[in-house]
Motif scaffolding. Structure first.
Motif, short mmCIF file in Angstrom:
data_model
loop_
_atom_site.label_atom_id
_atom_site.label_comp_id
_atom_site.label_asym_id
_atom_site.label_seq_id
_atom_site.Cartn_x
_atom_site.Cartn_y
_atom_site.Cartn_z
N ALA A 104 11.89 3.61 -4.16
CA ALA A 104 13.03 3.57 -3.22
C ALA A 104 13.40 1.96 -2.65
O ALA A 104 12.08 1.19 -2.45
CB ALA A 104 12.81 4.17 -1.98
N THR A 129 18.57 3.32 -0.44
CA THR A 129 18.80 4.23 0.58
C THR A 129 18.32 3.89 1.82
O THR A 129 17.77 3.16 2.23
CB THR A 129 17.69 5.71 0.14
N ALA A 156 12.80 8.70 1.42
CA ALA A 156 12.12 7.61 0.97
C ALA A 156 10.42 7.75 0.80
O ALA A 156 9.79 7.70 -0.04
CB ALA A 156 12.44 6.37 1.20
N ALA A 168 9.59 8.97 -2.81
CA ALA A 168 9.40 7.94 -3.69
C ALA A 168 7.90 7.54 -3.68
O ALA A 168 6.97 7.96 -2.83
CB ALA A 168 10.13 6.62 -2.96
N ILE A 193 7.79 1.98 -2.17
CA ILE A 193 9.10 1.59 -1.51
C ILE A 193 8.92 -0.12 -1.60
O ILE A 193 7.97 -0.75 -1.44
CB ILE A 193 9.10 1.85 -0.22
#
Lengths: 223, 257
Positions: B39, B211, B217, B221, B224
């Motif tokens: 993400a 996003t 996230a 994810a 990140i």
């Protein structure tokens, strides 16, 4: 009554030419308009400039003047004898009319198409690009169909104007309907031929309207 | 996951990109391995979308190297000269990734089915039957079987976005990029789209998602990346970065959520 009948026959005869000018002009001016539009939007400066100039001049001068120029130009400029020029059944008088009309209407169509193409969101091109469509595929599958829908109302306007503008061919003595109507009016000393001609134009355009509305409707399945 | 070269689906190295005088990307490095969900978060104007657009060939970088699925999209030599691959390879690279746009960018004049099958048939040269089969499978997955013959304008935003995810998946890409896939949707519709992306994550689809949905996230994810001012300020395992950011800038940003 008899007089009205002969008037109708005379005008009907001229109407063939009116329709001819109308149909040939659409046939040539739309593709030419697309081409000029592409050129106008070209990244190549000189091409874009020339197309701009073309549009500017053709829109900025009277169609009647353009008719004269195309018809008399070859003789005055090059002493070319156009009297014997013939394509099939069409003499140079008629051909010159088609050339002038097509060149003139192409300029208007080019600007209408440009408006349509530029109204397309960049996202449509980007989606097509990442999906792997070629430029040609993108243009013909994605862009052009949507542009067609968007420009249709403006194109209808031009088509309707064209029906009426065909009467300008009178200045080259093309035997179209308005030429016939004028002749009939002066020989009969009557306005009836003009009224009949008006009815012809009106009902032709009514038909154009109905057809264009049908086409618009056929594309209204999406917004 | 071992990091041999086969497992790296996307590799961006020292990416620079300016628009006029504005330097949007100031040397970004990003590596995504197969099956990984990354993400990308950060404030608007931080360069997230531009990074995605560079990876998906919609923007050309000024310098740096991009490798997608083992193919070099662009590279910069020692003297700083940038070169892009030829058109043929670029086309091949484009078939290796999918892109989902913020505002869907479905083709409004095509039915849902044609939106999904058009590229399969005319770019990937699949038969109509094959393409339809792929399309039906994807629509079932997106819970949109009933909508195959609808036009995008008759669908809700959430349904449109799911169609565009199906369109991106149709060509069986190695990686899918999402550019703020829920930013144009209200919270109710957002849910459906996020559920679909979660499903894809479970199936080990490699994804890069720009996003603003922080909890999404964090939960979906693996990693990140926090971008701001054209650089990667901080990156790390998703949960850790959200719950325990190291950089001041990251803390300030996350405090806003």
């Amino acid at each position: 009554m008899e007089l009205l009948r002969t008037t109708l026959l005379q005008l009907g005869d001229g109407f063939r030419f009116t329709l001819g000018i109308f149909a040939f002009t659409l046939l040539f001016s739309i593709p030419l308009g697309l081409l000029v539009c592409k050129g106008r939007m070209s990244k190549i400066k000189i091409v874009s400039l020339l197309c701009r100039l073309y549009i500017s001049i053709l829109r900025g001068t009277p169609l009647m003047l353009q008719l004269f120029l195309v018809y008399f130009g070859p003789y005055y400029l090059f002493k070319a004898n156009t009297a014997n020029v013939k394509i099939g059944p069409f003499d140079y008088r008629f051909i010159a009319t088609i050339i002038a009309f097509s060149l003139n209407y192409a300029a208007y169509f080019a600007e209408i198409f440009r408006g349509g193409i530029q109204s397309m969101s960049q996202g449509q091109y980007e989606a097509a690009t990442v999906l792997g469509f070629s430029r040609t595929q993108t243009y013909f599958k994605i862009i052009l169909p949507q542009v067609t829908k968007r420009v249709l109302p403006s194109v209808s306007n031009e088509v309707i104007t064209l029906v009426k503008d065909t009467s300008l061919a009178k200045v080259l003595s093309v035997a179209e309907m308005f030429t016939k109507a004028s002749a009939a009016a002066s020989s009969q000393v009557s306005v009836v031929p003009f009224i009949v001609a008006g009815a012809f134009y009106y009902f032709t355009n009514l038909l154009v309207e109905v057809i264009m509305n049908r086409i618009e409707k056929s594309m209204s399945y999406y917004s | 996951m071992s990091e041999n070269n086969n497992d790296i689906v996307l590799e961006m190295t020292n990416i620079h990109k300016s628009f006029g005088k504005l330097e949007v990307l100031k040397g970004i490095d990003l590596k995504v391995t197969r099956g990984e969900v990354v993400a990308v978060i950060g404030p608007s104007g931080g360069g997230k979308s531009t990074l995605l657009r560079c990876a998906t060939t919609l923007e050309k970088v000024d310098s740096g190297k991009i490798v997608i699925g083992g193919d070099v999209l662009c590279d910069t030599d020692e003297s700083g000269r940038l070169s892009y691959c030829n058109k043929q390879l670029e086309k091949e690279i484009r078939s290796k990734f999918g892109l989902v746009f913020q505002n869907f960018n479905l083709f409004p004049h095509f039915s849902v089915r044609r939106n999904i099958t058009e590229a399969l048939i005319h770019v990937h040269k699949k038969s109509k039957e094959e393409a339809d089969k792929i399309c039906d499978g994807l629509l079932a997955k997106m819970d949109l079987e009933a909508k195959a013959n609808e036009y995008p304008c008759n669908l809700s935003g959430g349904q449109q976005q799911r169609v565009s995810i199906a369109r991106a998946l149709a060509t069986n890409p190695e990686i899918i990029f999402f550019d703020e896939p829920t930013s144009a949707l209200d919270p109710e519709l957002t849910k459906g789209v996020l559920t679909v992306i979660k499903e894809l994550a479970k199936e080990k689809m490699t994804m890069v998602i720009v996003t603003h949905e922080m909890s999404f996230a964090r939960d979906v994810a693996d990693r990140i990346v926090f971008m701001d001012g054209g650089v990667i300020v901080e990156e790390g395992p998703a949960y850790e970065l959200v719950t325990n950011p190291k950089q001041e800038r990251t803390k300030t940003f996350l405090a806003g959520y």
